[in-house]
Write a protein that holds these residues in place. Sequence first.
Motif, short mmCIF file in Angstrom:
data_model
loop_
_atom_site.label_atom_id
_atom_site.label_comp_id
_atom_site.label_asym_id
_atom_site.label_seq_id
_atom_site.Cartn_x
_atom_site.Cartn_y
_atom_site.Cartn_z
N ASN A 155 -5.90 3.33 0.86
CA ASN A 155 -4.97 2.60 1.18
C ASN A 155 -4.50 1.13 -0.23
OD1 ASN A 155 -4.13 3.60 3.10
ND2 ASN A 155 -4.34 2.08 5.20
N PHE A 156 -4.27 0.85 -1.39
CA PHE A 156 -3.87 0.53 -1.97
C PHE A 156 -2.74 0.45 -2.78
CE2 PHE A 156 -8.29 -1.38 -4.00
CZ PHE A 156 -7.74 -2.46 -4.51
N THR A 169 -0.28 6.35 4.02
CA THR A 169 -1.28 5.76 3.45
C THR A 169 -1.96 6.07 4.55
OG1 THR A 169 0.25 4.28 5.29
CG2 THR A 169 0.05 3.12 3.08
N ASP A 178 0.66 -1.09 0.19
CA ASP A 178 -0.47 -0.11 -0.17
C ASP A 178 1.00 1.64 0.11
OD1 ASP A 178 -1.97 -1.60 -0.12
OD2 ASP A 178 -2.58 -1.18 1.74
#
Length: 207
Positions: A109-110, A140, A49
């Motif tokens: 958050n990716f 994040t 993330d």
Amino acid sequence: MSVEAVIFDIGNVLIEWQPERYYDRTIGREKRRAMFDAVDLHGMNERIDRGENFRDVVYAVAAATPGWQAEIRDWHDCWIELAEPVIPHSLSLLRALRSKGVPVHALTNFGVESFALAKTHYPFLNEFDTAFVSGHMGVTKPDPRIYEMVEATTRLAPETLLFTDDRAENIEAAAARGWQVHLFEGAGGLAERLVSEGLLSAREAAP
């Protein structure tokens, strides 16, 4: 102050994110618990993330973890099965807002590669006015810097932003900057909040 933009988290707000459920199905609950006790898989995902390479991180952790290599690689190889299904009512709310001309953003958050993969399976992820993706941003939630970056890009006052997320710490960090917030505990509650803010009618917010 009235809301000028709505900001959606994605995991567990628009798409269910329950990796444990995938492993319960594939290896059984007892083995899944043992694996999650032995390996910090959510910590691994946090690295992704923040922008580290999806495959490289997962495969490195798998290689360093005797006995769980194949299962850990599934976090990458079968990822779309870990991130499903869509939450239909949430998606209908997003689209109802857009149809009313309300700017709608994502703050999520990716990972870089995992988000690109998700967009091929969930085309609605291309519908945001802006998708603020932590992997691209290098930070994040709930770090205050990520909220600052959203404010700088949207050029909207914090108090005009309505943010929904399923994690209390992310909501609290946004609220500390003056954002309006909604802790997501189901699409029905979000629908009620959007109606109360005058953004949608009850009919428009219905499932």
